[in-house]
Design a protein around this motif. Structure first.
Motif, PDB file in Angstrom:
ATOM      1  N   VAL A 340       8.350   2.102   6.472  1.00 39.30           N
ATOM      2  CA  VAL A 340       7.494   2.470   7.601  1.00 39.30           C
ATOM      3  C   VAL A 340       8.111   1.902   8.874  1.00 39.30           C
ATOM      4  O   VAL A 340       8.589   0.764   8.905  1.00 39.30           O
ATOM      5  CB  VAL A 340       6.062   1.919   7.413  1.00 39.30           C
ATOM      6  CG1 VAL A 340       5.206   2.235   8.639  1.00 39.30           C
ATOM      7  CG2 VAL A 340       5.436   2.500   6.153  1.00 39.30           C
ATOM      8  N   THR A 341       8.066   2.707   9.944  1.00 41.71           N
ATOM      9  CA  THR A 341       8.582   2.268  11.236  1.00 41.71           C
ATOM     10  C   THR A 341       7.451   2.255  12.248  1.00 41.71           C
ATOM     11  O   THR A 341       6.603   3.160  12.266  1.00 41.71           O
ATOM     12  CB  THR A 341       9.701   3.193  11.739  1.00 41.71           C
ATOM     13  OG1 THR A 341      10.758   3.209  10.769  1.00 41.71           O
ATOM     14  CG2 THR A 341      10.254   2.696  13.071  1.00 41.71           C
ATOM     15  N   PRO A 374       1.323  -2.175  -1.745  1.00 39.58           N
ATOM     16  CA  PRO A 374       2.495  -2.192  -2.633  1.00 39.58           C
ATOM     17  C   PRO A 374       3.404  -0.983  -2.487  1.00 39.58           C
ATOM     18  O   PRO A 374       4.606  -1.070  -2.770  1.00 39.58           O
ATOM     19  CB  PRO A 374       1.870  -2.253  -4.031  1.00 39.58           C
ATOM     20  CG  PRO A 374       0.479  -1.738  -3.858  1.00 39.58           C
ATOM     21  CD  PRO A 374       0.051  -2.150  -2.487  1.00 39.58           C
ATOM     22  N   GLY A 375       2.858   0.152  -2.030  1.00 36.12           N
ATOM     23  CA  GLY A 375       3.697   1.344  -1.889  1.00 36.12           C
ATOM     24  C   GLY A 375       4.697   1.232  -0.760  1.00 36.12           C
ATOM     25  O   GLY A 375       5.732   1.908  -0.756  1.00 36.12           O
ATOM     26  N   ILE A 376       4.424   0.382   0.228  1.00 30.19           N
ATOM     27  CA  ILE A 376       5.317   0.217   1.379  1.00 30.19           C
ATOM     28  C   ILE A 376       6.428  -0.758   1.007  1.00 30.19           C
ATOM     29  O   ILE A 376       6.171  -1.886   0.608  1.00 30.19           O
ATOM     30  CB  ILE A 376       4.542  -0.298   2.606  1.00 30.19           C
ATOM     31  CG1 ILE A 376       3.498   0.751   3.039  1.00 30.19           C
ATOM     32  CG2 ILE A 376       5.485  -0.607   3.752  1.00 30.19           C
ATOM     33  CD1 ILE A 376       2.628   0.308   4.205  1.00 30.19           C
ATOM     34  N   THR A 377       7.664  -0.312   1.149  1.00 36.70           N
ATOM     35  CA  THR A 377       8.803  -1.155   0.777  1.00 36.70           C
ATOM     36  C   THR A 377       9.325  -1.979   1.949  1.00 36.70           C
ATOM     37  O   THR A 377      10.119  -2.908   1.757  1.00 36.70           O
ATOM     38  CB  THR A 377       9.945  -0.301   0.231  1.00 36.70           C
ATOM     39  OG1 THR A 377      10.314   0.675   1.223  1.00 36.70           O
ATOM     40  CG2 THR A 377       9.519   0.419  -1.044  1.00 36.70           C
ATOM     41  N   GLY A 378       8.917  -1.645   3.166  1.00 36.54           N
ATOM     42  CA  GLY A 378       9.370  -2.410   4.320  1.00 36.54           C
ATOM     43  C   GLY A 378       8.768  -1.869   5.598  1.00 36.54           C
ATOM     44  O   GLY A 378       8.340  -0.712   5.675  1.00 36.54           O
ATOM     45  N   LEU A 379       8.692  -2.734   6.603  1.00 35.52           N
ATOM     46  CA  LEU A 379       8.170  -2.345   7.914  1.00 35.52           C
ATOM     47  C   LEU A 379       9.187  -2.770   8.972  1.00 35.52           C
ATOM     48  O   LEU A 379       9.554  -3.942   9.064  1.00 35.52           O
ATOM     49  CB  LEU A 379       6.828  -3.024   8.187  1.00 35.52           C
ATOM     50  CG  LEU A 379       6.263  -2.874   9.603  1.00 35.52           C
ATOM     51  CD1 LEU A 379       5.943  -1.404   9.893  1.00 35.52           C
ATOM     52  CD2 LEU A 379       5.039  -3.752   9.802  1.00 35.52           C
ATOM     53  N   THR A 380       9.627  -1.797   9.763  1.00 37.47           N
ATOM     54  CA  THR A 380      10.543  -2.073  10.870  1.00 37.47           C
ATOM     55  C   THR A 380       9.795  -1.884  12.175  1.00 37.47           C
ATOM     56  O   THR A 380       9.212  -0.811  12.405  1.00 37.47           O
ATOM     57  CB  THR A 380      11.761  -1.142  10.838  1.00 37.47           C
ATOM     58  OG1 THR A 380      12.444  -1.296   9.589  1.00 37.47           O
ATOM     59  CG2 THR A 380      12.721  -1.462  11.980  1.00 37.47           C
ATOM     60  N   ILE A 381       9.788  -2.902  13.019  1.00 37.75           N
ATOM     61  CA  ILE A 381       9.090  -2.847  14.299  1.00 37.75           C
ATOM     62  C   ILE A 381      10.114  -2.656  15.408  1.00 37.75           C
ATOM     63  O   ILE A 381      11.050  -3.454  15.549  1.00 37.75           O
ATOM     64  CB  ILE A 381       8.262  -4.122  14.540  1.00 37.75           C
ATOM     65  CG1 ILE A 381       7.210  -4.274  13.444  1.00 37.75           C
ATOM     66  CG2 ILE A 381       7.596  -4.093  15.909  1.00 37.75           C
ATOM     67  CD1 ILE A 381       6.381  -5.547  13.559  1.00 37.75           C
TER      68      ILE A 381
END
Length: 422
Positions: A340-341, A374-381
């Protein structure tokens, strides 16, 4: 034990006793002399005391001789004592050396009264080591029981009782309901872990019978059910890279009533978004992009990503029907998957005239819910700067946590052993 050690006090008193005798003889001699002098002053015409005086003179001479002999005896006794002490010390040294040599070869025959404090300490350690050797099985089982209980209790405390929230929300349960269920199971897990550990340790050292055996069975099953469920939740989180810090942040947010209300309202939107089949790696969050933020965010999303507004339009949800954007935003995050971004504009954090804060939903809802999804593998801000967009701090990337996974796995296996081996 040497002679001087036993009788030194008595032997050393001999010169003193002899001196006392000499003093008594000297005093007696003085008194005899005084008596003799007194009798000599008596007129012989009144009473003839020549025989008495002669007798007293002889007695005085005798006492003088006794004094001389006592002095000789004193000197001889002192010489004797010196010789005895010297001989006794040599004998004591020889005896002690022989004794030490004997105990060096036959230490087990050495009585406690002959041992030093260090030797007694070493004997204690040796006895303890022998005891451990004889009871090593009980010690190992006890350690395993205690470690298993501690792992469960620490896991519950460290995660604030919320370890099951990610798993339950992944199963479609409301996040607010999941928090309640997880909390109840966490409290029960602590109680059963502690009580079952106590009775199992007692049973290892002193087998239980009757009522207590039945109580042990009940507690072990309770520990397996509640503690095991919590261990499974912790294993699930460790496998998905969800950390205890992220769960604690979620727990702190639950103290805010508006956050809880947003979680409750999100469930109806989750049903809608789930049916719309959101694409993996296709979610995009945004905040603070100005009055035309919807169009700006759509442009940033391009064709590979989809914003909440675009998803709602595709799912047939009118924006005019939304009274609290926090709920659909939380639902959007919970249904997201993959990377997710988030694009955070320069206006984020500004306080408007109505008291609202620009970017409040991202800061206080989306950024907190994303790490426990748990479905989100990473968050980029991505932060907006004068020269464009730059990666900012605050995002995350999932990393499998091996240690918590193994620890909770062992704790779960111990719970199975307790149930099926008692």
């Amino acid at each position: 034990m040497s002679t001087i050690t036993l009788y030194a006090r008595k032997v050393n008193r001999m010169p003193s006793l002899i001196r006392d005798v000499r003093s008594s003889v000297r005093e007696f001699r003085s008194e005899v002399e005084d008596l003799r002098n007194s009798t000599m002053s008596i007129d012989s015409s009144v009473c003839n005391l020549d025989d008495v005086i002669a007798s007293l003179r002889a007695s005085s001479n005798t006492q003088e001789e006794k004094l001389e002999k006592l002095e000789d005896i004193k000197e001889e006794v002192e010489e004797f004592i010196d010789d005895v002490v010297s001989i006794d010390e040599d004998a004591a040294e020889a005896i002690n050396q022989s004794k030490d040599d004997f105990y060096d070869e036959y230490y087990y025959l050495k009585p406690d009264c002959e041992k030093s404090g260090w030797e007694k300490f070493k004997d204690g350690l040796k006895d303890f080591g022998n005891w451990c050797k004889e009871h090593w099985k009980q010690i190992v089982i006890t350690a395993v029981i205690i470690i298993g209980a501690v792992i469960t209790i620490v896991a519950v405390v460290a995660t604030g009782g919320l370890a099951l929230v990610p798993l339950l929300t992944a199963l479609g349960i409301s996040a607010s309901t999941a928090a309640i269920i997880s909390g109840v199971i966490g409290v029960a897990a602590i109680a059963f872990a502690g009580l079952s550990a106590i009775v199992n340790v007692v049973d290892v050292w002193n087998p239980l019978e009757g009522f207590w055996k039945g109580a042990q069975t009940v507690l072990n099953w309770g520990n397996l059910i509640f503690g095991g469920l919590y261990n499974i939740g912790s294993i699930y989180n460790a496998f998905n890279g969800i950390t205890t810090a992220q769960l604690r942040a979620f727990g702190q947010a639950l103290r805010r009533p508006e956050f809880v209300e947003a979680l409750k309202g999100a469930q109806s939107y989750r049903t809608i978004f789930s049916g719309a089949k959101m694409a993996k790696d296709g979610s995009m969050l945004w905040a603070g992009l100005g009055t035309d933020g919807a169009n700006v965010s759509a442009g940033l999303a391009g064709t590979s990503r989809e914003t909440l507004g675009q998803l709602m339009a595709r799912a047939g949800v009118a924006e005019s029907s939304v009274t609290n954007w926090a709920s659909p935003s939380v639902a959007y995050v919970l249904e997201s998957s993959g990377q997710v971004t988030a694009y955070i504009g320069s206006e984020t954090g500004m306080v408007l005239s109505n008291g609202s804060v620009v970017g409040n939903i991202f800061l206080n809802y989306e950024r907190i819910v994303a790490p426990i999804t748990p479905g989100i593998t990473g968050l980029t801000i991505m932060n907006q700067t004068a020269s464009g967009w730059a990666v900012a701090a605050g995002g995350f990337s999932r990393v499998v946590q091996i240690s918590p996974m193994l620890n909770n796995g062992l704790a779960f296996l111990e719970k199975l052993r307790e149930v099926f081996c008692h």
